[in-house]
Motif scaffolding. Structure first.
Motif, PDB file in Angstrom:
ATOM      1  N   SER A 247      -6.311   6.136  -3.674  1.00  0.00           N
ATOM      2  CA  SER A 247      -5.313   7.091  -3.192  1.00  0.00           C
ATOM      3  C   SER A 247      -5.737   8.505  -3.564  1.00  0.00           C
ATOM      4  O   SER A 247      -6.249   8.743  -4.657  1.00  0.00           O
ATOM      5  CB  SER A 247      -3.931   6.785  -3.774  1.00  0.00           C
ATOM      6  OG  SER A 247      -2.977   7.732  -3.319  1.00  0.00           O
ATOM      7  N   ARG A 248      -5.512   9.422  -2.639  1.00  0.00           N
ATOM      8  CA  ARG A 248      -5.811  10.834  -2.873  1.00  0.00           C
ATOM      9  C   ARG A 248      -4.554  11.621  -3.213  1.00  0.00           C
ATOM     10  O   ARG A 248      -4.621  12.715  -3.768  1.00  0.00           O
ATOM     11  CB  ARG A 248      -6.478  11.419  -1.620  1.00  0.00           C
ATOM     12  CG  ARG A 248      -6.928  12.866  -1.729  1.00  0.00           C
ATOM     13  CD  ARG A 248      -7.779  13.270  -0.532  1.00  0.00           C
ATOM     14  NE  ARG A 248      -7.117  13.019   0.733  1.00  0.00           N
ATOM     15  CZ  ARG A 248      -6.232  13.842   1.303  1.00  0.00           C
ATOM     16  NH1 ARG A 248      -5.885  14.963   0.701  1.00  0.00           N
ATOM     17  NH2 ARG A 248      -5.686  13.543   2.467  1.00  0.00           N
ATOM     18  N   LEU A 249      -3.367  11.034  -2.879  1.00  0.00           N
ATOM     19  CA  LEU A 249      -2.119  11.779  -3.029  1.00  0.00           C
ATOM     20  C   LEU A 249      -1.124  11.134  -3.988  1.00  0.00           C
ATOM     21  O   LEU A 249      -0.006  11.619  -4.118  1.00  0.00           O
ATOM     22  CB  LEU A 249      -1.443  11.937  -1.657  1.00  0.00           C
ATOM     23  CG  LEU A 249      -2.220  12.719  -0.594  1.00  0.00           C
ATOM     24  CD1 LEU A 249      -1.456  12.715   0.717  1.00  0.00           C
ATOM     25  CD2 LEU A 249      -2.473  14.145  -1.060  1.00  0.00           C
ATOM     26  N   SER A 250      -1.498  10.052  -4.634  1.00  0.00           N
ATOM     27  CA  SER A 250      -0.531   9.367  -5.491  1.00  0.00           C
ATOM     28  C   SER A 250      -0.055  10.242  -6.640  1.00  0.00           C
ATOM     29  O   SER A 250       1.044  10.059  -7.158  1.00  0.00           O
ATOM     30  CB  SER A 250      -1.130   8.072  -6.042  1.00  0.00           C
ATOM     31  OG  SER A 250      -2.245   8.371  -6.858  1.00  0.00           O
TER      32      SER A 250
ATOM     33  N   CYS B 253       3.850  10.199  -1.340  1.00  0.00           N
ATOM     34  CA  CYS B 253       3.743   8.812  -0.868  1.00  0.00           C
ATOM     35  C   CYS B 253       4.994   8.040  -1.299  1.00  0.00           C
ATOM     36  O   CYS B 253       4.933   7.198  -2.209  1.00  0.00           O
ATOM     37  CB  CYS B 253       2.490   8.153  -1.428  1.00  0.00           C
ATOM     38  SG  CYS B 253       0.957   9.055  -1.094  1.00  0.00           S
ATOM     39  N   PRO B 254       6.143   8.305  -0.670  1.00  0.00           N
ATOM     40  CA  PRO B 254       7.405   7.731  -1.156  1.00  0.00           C
ATOM     41  C   PRO B 254       7.650   6.280  -0.761  1.00  0.00           C
ATOM     42  O   PRO B 254       8.572   5.657  -1.272  1.00  0.00           O
ATOM     43  CB  PRO B 254       8.455   8.641  -0.514  1.00  0.00           C
ATOM     44  CG  PRO B 254       7.816   9.080   0.766  1.00  0.00           C
ATOM     45  CD  PRO B 254       6.352   9.226   0.465  1.00  0.00           C
ATOM     46  N   THR B 255       6.873   5.739   0.161  1.00  0.00           N
ATOM     47  CA  THR B 255       7.137   4.382   0.629  1.00  0.00           C
ATOM     48  C   THR B 255       5.899   3.507   0.462  1.00  0.00           C
ATOM     49  O   THR B 255       4.839   3.966   0.039  1.00  0.00           O
ATOM     50  CB  THR B 255       7.547   4.386   2.112  1.00  0.00           C
ATOM     51  OG1 THR B 255       6.444   4.874   2.895  1.00  0.00           O
ATOM     52  CG2 THR B 255       8.759   5.285   2.339  1.00  0.00           C
TER      53      THR B 255
ATOM     54  N   LEU C 182       0.834  -1.198   0.000  1.00  0.00           N
ATOM     55  CA  LEU C 182       0.000   0.000   0.000  1.00  0.00           C
ATOM     56  C   LEU C 182       0.872   1.253   0.000  1.00  0.00           C
ATOM     57  O   LEU C 182       1.918   1.292   0.648  1.00  0.00           O
ATOM     58  CB  LEU C 182      -0.904   0.010   1.239  1.00  0.00           C
ATOM     59  CG  LEU C 182      -1.813  -1.213   1.417  1.00  0.00           C
ATOM     60  CD1 LEU C 182      -2.584  -1.100   2.720  1.00  0.00           C
ATOM     61  CD2 LEU C 182      -2.761  -1.361   0.234  1.00  0.00           C
ATOM     62  N   LEU C 183       0.441   2.267  -0.723  1.00  0.00           N
ATOM     63  CA  LEU C 183       1.153   3.540  -0.711  1.00  0.00           C
ATOM     64  C   LEU C 183       1.153   4.093   0.707  1.00  0.00           C
ATOM     65  O   LEU C 183       0.139   4.053   1.406  1.00  0.00           O
ATOM     66  CB  LEU C 183       0.478   4.529  -1.663  1.00  0.00           C
ATOM     67  CG  LEU C 183       0.513   4.151  -3.151  1.00  0.00           C
ATOM     68  CD1 LEU C 183      -0.358   5.102  -3.955  1.00  0.00           C
ATOM     69  CD2 LEU C 183       1.936   4.174  -3.666  1.00  0.00           C
ATOM     70  N   GLY C 184       2.310   4.600   1.146  1.00  0.00           N
ATOM     71  CA  GLY C 184       2.399   4.997   2.541  1.00  0.00           C
ATOM     72  C   GLY C 184       3.072   6.325   2.784  1.00  0.00           C
ATOM     73  O   GLY C 184       3.519   7.002   1.864  1.00  0.00           O
ATOM     74  N   ASP C 185       3.135   6.672   4.058  1.00  0.00           N
ATOM     75  CA  ASP C 185       3.841   7.825   4.628  1.00  0.00           C
ATOM     76  C   ASP C 185       2.984   9.063   4.827  1.00  0.00           C
ATOM     77  O   ASP C 185       3.480  10.059   5.322  1.00  0.00           O
ATOM     78  CB  ASP C 185       5.080   8.209   3.812  1.00  0.00           C
ATOM     79  CG  ASP C 185       6.358   7.864   4.562  1.00  0.00           C
ATOM     80  OD1 ASP C 185       6.265   7.071   5.512  1.00  0.00           O
ATOM     81  OD2 ASP C 185       7.418   8.384   4.209  1.00  0.00           O
TER      82      ASP C 185
ATOM     83  N   CYS D  62      -2.698   8.674   1.360  1.00  0.00           N
ATOM     84  CA  CYS D  62      -1.953   7.888   0.369  1.00  0.00           C
ATOM     85  C   CYS D  62      -2.724   6.644  -0.058  1.00  0.00           C
ATOM     86  O   CYS D  62      -2.687   6.259  -1.225  1.00  0.00           O
ATOM     87  CB  CYS D  62      -0.587   7.484   0.928  1.00  0.00           C
ATOM     88  SG  CYS D  62       0.629   8.819   0.921  1.00  0.00           S
ATOM     89  N   SER D  63      -3.388   5.997   0.887  1.00  0.00           N
ATOM     90  CA  SER D  63      -4.060   4.749   0.541  1.00  0.00           C
ATOM     91  C   SER D  63      -5.247   4.498   1.458  1.00  0.00           C
ATOM     92  O   SER D  63      -5.210   4.816   2.651  1.00  0.00           O
ATOM     93  CB  SER D  63      -3.079   3.576   0.639  1.00  0.00           C
ATOM     94  OG  SER D  63      -3.731   2.349   0.353  1.00  0.00           O
TER      95      SER D  63
END
Length: 252
Positions: free
Chosen positions: A91-94, A100-102, A60-63, A67-68
């Motif tokens: 995702s709202r920020l992808s 979402c670098p991690t 999952l997109l994180g940080d 992100c997810s």
């Protein structure tokens, strides 16, 4: 004259109110913050508590918040004794660079109408096959069937040649193989002048000899190559390479 003096006083007031370093306000569209659905990478598959289910580990997109959310199964069908499904997340920020670098691990449960019973499962177009209590990705070369047990099989040789910096027309000619060590010749380009040679083209083929070691699941790995007769530099690079496989070989 009175009008000029008044104008100069007004200008002085405006200049005095401006502070060094003040940046102009940028006016423009804000980053898109709407939720969008994206495919989610599946990193592992294991059997669930229910014979109709599998537990999928997903990346999952994180940080950051946004992100997810909502990892889930969307498309699902059963065909030709296989299960096909798509795994997605919102995702709202992808779309925001660096937001979402991690990735963080998550889980999604896939549930079929009936028992899965060891069937191949195709997730986001990537097939997975049963492997003990879990599943493993099917090999991109050999598919979901068993890989050749004979390491000297031409299929294994073809895999390593495709990974070399040679023409797609090149094939490996095995000169010696005992399952652990392999020596073969590979032309850089077997048809340097094309299928119909052009006038004046030099049709000589540049051939090298490759010495390889079996590396387990990954197949063969190259340890040396040469254009010399015999074992060339391989015994210096890898003293364990058996002389009997290369000692009497002519120049490639």
């Amino acid at each position: 004259m009175r009008r000029l003096t008044t104008a100069l006083l007004c200008l002085a007031v405006l200049v005095g109110c401006a502070r060094p370093g003040d940046a102009p306000v940028q006016v423009g569209p804000a980053a898109d913050t709407g939720w969008t659905t994206y495919q989610t990478d599946v990193t592992a598959v294991r059997a669930g508590a229910d014979p109709r289910s599998l537990v999928l580990t997903v990346a999952l997109l994180g940080d950051a918040d946004g992100c997810s959310r909502n990892p889930r199964i969307t498309y699902f069908t059963e065909e030709n004794n296989r299960i096909y499904a798509n795994v997605v997340q919102d995702s709202r920020l992808s779309g925001v660079v660096g937001a979402c670098p991690t990735h963080t691990p998550g889980e999604v449960t896939l549930t079929a109408p009936g028992p899965i019973a060891g069937r191949t499962v195709v997730l986001n177009e990537q097939p997975w096959k049963p492997d003990g209590a879990g599943y493993q990705r099917c090999d991109p070369t050999f598919g979901c069937g068993p890989m050749p047990k004979d390491h000297c099989d031409q299929a294994w040789v073809s895999v390593v040649v495709r990974g070399m910096d040679v023409s797609r027309h090149s094939t490996g000619s095995v000169e010696g193989c005992d399952g652990t060590w392999l020596v073969m010749t590979v032309p850089f380009d077997p048809v340097p002048c094309g299928a119909e040679p052009r006038p004046g083209c030099d049709a000589s083929v540049n051939v090298r000899r490759y010495f390889l070691r079996w590396a387990g699941q990954g197949g063969w790995e190259t340890i040396a190559n040469s254009t010399e007769a015999g074992c060339g530099p391989v015994r210096t690079t890898e003293p364990a390479f058996p002389r009997k496989l290369c000692a009497h070989l002519p120049r490639p």
